[in-house]
Design a protein around this motif. Structure first.
Motif, PDB file in Angstrom:
ATOM      1  N   GLU A  42     -37.072  46.611 -11.877  1.00 33.42           N
ATOM      2  CA  GLU A  42     -37.110  45.514 -12.848  1.00 33.42           C
ATOM      3  C   GLU A  42     -36.571  44.185 -12.295  1.00 33.42           C
ATOM      4  O   GLU A  42     -37.202  43.145 -12.495  1.00 33.42           O
ATOM      5  CB  GLU A  42     -36.374  45.901 -14.136  1.00 33.42           C
ATOM      6  N   PRO A  43     -35.416  44.165 -11.599  1.00 34.00           N
ATOM      7  CA  PRO A  43     -34.948  42.874 -11.082  1.00 34.00           C
ATOM      8  C   PRO A  43     -35.918  42.247 -10.083  1.00 34.00           C
ATOM      9  O   PRO A  43     -36.099  41.031 -10.062  1.00 34.00           O
ATOM     10  CB  PRO A  43     -33.617  43.209 -10.404  1.00 34.00           C
ATOM     11  N   VAL A  44     -36.547  43.084  -9.255  1.00 32.91           N
ATOM     12  CA  VAL A  44     -37.444  42.557  -8.222  1.00 32.91           C
ATOM     13  C   VAL A  44     -38.738  42.028  -8.826  1.00 32.91           C
ATOM     14  O   VAL A  44     -39.329  41.068  -8.314  1.00 32.91           O
ATOM     15  CB  VAL A  44     -37.701  43.633  -7.146  1.00 32.91           C
ATOM     16  N   LEU A  45     -39.173  42.611  -9.946  1.00 32.68           N
ATOM     17  CA  LEU A  45     -40.393  42.127 -10.607  1.00 32.68           C
ATOM     18  C   LEU A  45     -40.258  40.688 -11.093  1.00 32.68           C
ATOM     19  O   LEU A  45     -41.259  40.023 -11.346  1.00 32.68           O
ATOM     20  CB  LEU A  45     -40.750  43.023 -11.793  1.00 32.68           C
ATOM     21  N   ARG A  46     -39.044  40.195 -11.217  1.00 34.83           N
ATOM     22  CA  ARG A  46     -38.844  38.791 -11.606  1.00 34.83           C
ATOM     23  C   ARG A  46     -39.319  37.841 -10.507  1.00 34.83           C
ATOM     24  O   ARG A  46     -39.564  36.663 -10.759  1.00 34.83           O
ATOM     25  CB  ARG A  46     -37.373  38.519 -11.890  1.00 34.83           C
ATOM     26  N   PHE A  47     -39.434  38.356  -9.278  1.00 36.80           N
ATOM     27  CA  PHE A  47     -39.782  37.516  -8.141  1.00 36.80           C
ATOM     28  C   PHE A  47     -41.133  37.856  -7.516  1.00 36.80           C
ATOM     29  O   PHE A  47     -41.864  36.963  -7.099  1.00 36.80           O
ATOM     30  CB  PHE A  47     -38.693  37.624  -7.063  1.00 36.80           C
ATOM     31  N   PRO A  53     -45.799  43.608  -0.397  1.00 32.91           N
ATOM     32  CA  PRO A  53     -44.856  43.924   0.685  1.00 32.91           C
ATOM     33  C   PRO A  53     -43.428  43.455   0.402  1.00 32.91           C
ATOM     34  O   PRO A  53     -42.468  44.192   0.646  1.00 32.91           O
ATOM     35  CB  PRO A  53     -45.457  43.217   1.902  1.00 32.91           C
ATOM     36  N   ALA A  54     -43.273  42.235  -0.127  1.00 34.43           N
ATOM     37  CA  ALA A  54     -41.929  41.739  -0.422  1.00 34.43           C
ATOM     38  C   ALA A  54     -41.268  42.581  -1.505  1.00 34.43           C
ATOM     39  O   ALA A  54     -40.074  42.895  -1.412  1.00 34.43           O
ATOM     40  CB  ALA A  54     -41.993  40.273  -0.852  1.00 34.43           C
ATOM     41  N   PHE A  55     -42.028  42.937  -2.531  1.00 37.12           N
ATOM     42  CA  PHE A  55     -41.501  43.804  -3.593  1.00 37.12           C
ATOM     43  C   PHE A  55     -41.003  45.116  -3.001  1.00 37.12           C
ATOM     44  O   PHE A  55     -39.878  45.542  -3.263  1.00 37.12           O
ATOM     45  CB  PHE A  55     -42.597  44.073  -4.636  1.00 37.12           C
ATOM     46  N   GLN A  56     -41.836  45.761  -2.187  1.00 36.93           N
ATOM     47  CA  GLN A  56     -41.482  47.068  -1.644  1.00 36.93           C
ATOM     48  C   GLN A  56     -40.261  46.996  -0.740  1.00 36.93           C
ATOM     49  O   GLN A  56     -39.386  47.856  -0.796  1.00 36.93           O
ATOM     50  CB  GLN A  56     -42.663  47.681  -0.891  1.00 36.93           C
ATOM     51  N   ARG A  57     -40.182  45.956   0.084  1.00 40.50           N
ATOM     52  CA  ARG A  57     -39.019  45.803   0.969  1.00 40.50           C
ATOM     53  C   ARG A  57     -37.737  45.654   0.169  1.00 40.50           C
ATOM     54  O   ARG A  57     -36.720  46.291   0.467  1.00 40.50           O
ATOM     55  CB  ARG A  57     -39.201  44.586   1.884  1.00 40.50           C
ATOM     56  N   LEU A  58     -37.771  44.795  -0.837  1.00 41.28           N
ATOM     57  CA  LEU A  58     -36.568  44.561  -1.629  1.00 41.28           C
ATOM     58  C   LEU A  58     -36.140  45.812  -2.389  1.00 41.28           C
ATOM     59  O   LEU A  58     -34.954  46.148  -2.425  1.00 41.28           O
ATOM     60  CB  LEU A  58     -36.793  43.398  -2.599  1.00 41.28           C
ATOM     61  N   VAL A  59     -37.087  46.497  -3.007  1.00 40.55           N
ATOM     62  CA  VAL A  59     -36.760  47.715  -3.754  1.00 40.55           C
ATOM     63  C   VAL A  59     -36.175  48.765  -2.815  1.00 40.55           C
ATOM     64  O   VAL A  59     -35.142  49.376  -3.122  1.00 40.55           O
ATOM     65  CB  VAL A  59     -37.993  48.254  -4.509  1.00 40.55           C
ATOM     66  N   ASN A  61     -34.726  48.351   0.132  1.00 40.93           N
ATOM     67  CA  ASN A  61     -33.415  47.931   0.635  1.00 40.93           C
ATOM     68  C   ASN A  61     -32.335  48.083  -0.429  1.00 40.93           C
ATOM     69  O   ASN A  61     -31.206  48.500  -0.121  1.00 40.93           O
ATOM     70  CB  ASN A  61     -33.471  46.496   1.141  1.00 40.93           C
ATOM     71  N   PHE A  62     -32.663  47.758  -1.656  1.00 41.90           N
ATOM     72  CA  PHE A  62     -31.738  47.899  -2.779  1.00 41.90           C
ATOM     73  C   PHE A  62     -31.361  49.371  -2.941  1.00 41.90           C
ATOM     74  O   PHE A  62     -30.175  49.733  -3.002  1.00 41.90           O
ATOM     75  CB  PHE A  62     -32.420  47.343  -4.027  1.00 41.90           C
ATOM     76  N   ARG A  63     -32.363  50.231  -2.993  1.00 40.59           N
ATOM     77  CA  ARG A  63     -32.101  51.665  -3.172  1.00 40.59           C
ATOM     78  C   ARG A  63     -31.291  52.231  -2.020  1.00 40.59           C
ATOM     79  O   ARG A  63     -30.312  52.966  -2.235  1.00 40.59           O
ATOM     80  CB  ARG A  63     -33.429  52.419  -3.307  1.00 40.59           C
ATOM     81  N   GLU A  68     -26.562  54.648   0.363  1.00 42.92           N
ATOM     82  CA  GLU A  68     -25.595  54.703   1.464  1.00 42.92           C
ATOM     83  C   GLU A  68     -24.166  54.554   0.952  1.00 42.92           C
ATOM     84  O   GLU A  68     -23.260  55.265   1.401  1.00 42.92           O
ATOM     85  CB  GLU A  68     -25.906  53.619   2.497  1.00 42.92           C
ATOM     86  N   GLU A  69     -23.947  53.650   0.017  1.00 43.19           N
ATOM     87  CA  GLU A  69     -22.598  53.436  -0.519  1.00 43.19           C
ATOM     88  C   GLU A  69     -22.107  54.652  -1.304  1.00 43.19           C
ATOM     89  O   GLU A  69     -20.947  55.058  -1.184  1.00 43.19           O
ATOM     90  CB  GLU A  69     -22.553  52.178  -1.383  1.00 43.19           C
ATOM     91  N   VAL A  70     -22.992  55.248  -2.113  1.00 44.93           N
ATOM     92  CA  VAL A  70     -22.588  56.436  -2.872  1.00 44.93           C
ATOM     93  C   VAL A  70     -22.323  57.606  -1.927  1.00 44.93           C
ATOM     94  O   VAL A  70     -21.337  58.333  -2.087  1.00 44.93           O
ATOM     95  CB  VAL A  70     -23.636  56.816  -3.938  1.00 44.93           C
TER      96      VAL A  70
END
Length: 196
Positions: A42-47, A53-59, A61-63, A68-70
């Motif tokens: 949802e946040p990436v769909l705003r952009f 490709p940009a959508f997929q990269r951002l999603v 990387n976010f995931r 990794e942090e968890v």
């Protein structure tokens, strides 16, 4: 496996099968956190438009950043929902990349697959919880069309991919509540249960 390594539980299945609500019910029972796939979409769909490709990269990387942090944390585990197209080899590679931070630390990687009739999923597609958490699904005509299209073009439930594996459970939740499915999964995978 080290005792302190968090568990990663994938909840997989086709759109509107109930992954998010089942995932929340499991999180409520276990103390795991829930990362449902639309928290990153949802946040990436705003952009950027879905699938670009940009959508997929951002999603991705976010995931991966959250995973990794968890995996490196002292949290007990994470429930992660994902629509896995079994006819698309890239999805298996994506799932493996999402699991890697947990596997590298000796965490358990588990798979709960949900299936339900298409009519049940079409009804759930308009559910209040789904629409509250997933703004992109609020155009019900478009969302319904998308569900029917992906059903027709992709294999969204497994056949033999998990045969003989003890890290996997498949549940037909057409007529089951999220709490019933959560109880079954917690018992099957011997996850911590704060209700017992």
């Amino acid at each position: 496996m080290t005792a302190s390594a968090p568990t990663l539980l994938f909840v997989i299945g086709p759109p509107a099968v109930g992954k998010m609500t089942v995932g929340q019910a499991i999180a409520d029972r276990t103390g795991f956190r829930l990362l449902h796939n639309h928290l990153t979409i949802e946040p990436v769909l705003r952009f950027f438009d879905f699938g670009t490709p940009a959508f997929q990269r951002l999603v991705d990387n976010f995931r991966i950043g959250v995973l990794e942090e968890v995996a490196a944390s002292d949290l007990p585990g994470l429930v992660f929902t994902f629509v896995w197209a079994f006819d698309h080899p890239g999805d298996a590679q994506t799932v493996a990349s999402y699991a890697r931070p947990f596997a590298e630390r000796g965490g358990r990687i588990l798979y709960l697959e949900l299936e339900a009739t298409q009519s049940a999923r079409l009804e759930r597609n308009a559910g209040a919880d789904r629409l509250a958490e997933k703004p992109s699904k609020r155009d019900l005509e478009r969302s319904r069309k998308h569900l029917l299209e992906v059903d027709a073009t992709h294999k969204l439930n497994s056949t033999t991919e998990f045969d003989g594996r003890d890290d996997y459970l498949r549940v037909d939740n057409t007529h089951l509540s999220p709490d019933q499915v959560a109880a079954t999964a917690v018992r099957h995978f011997r996850l911590p249960d704060r209700r017992s």
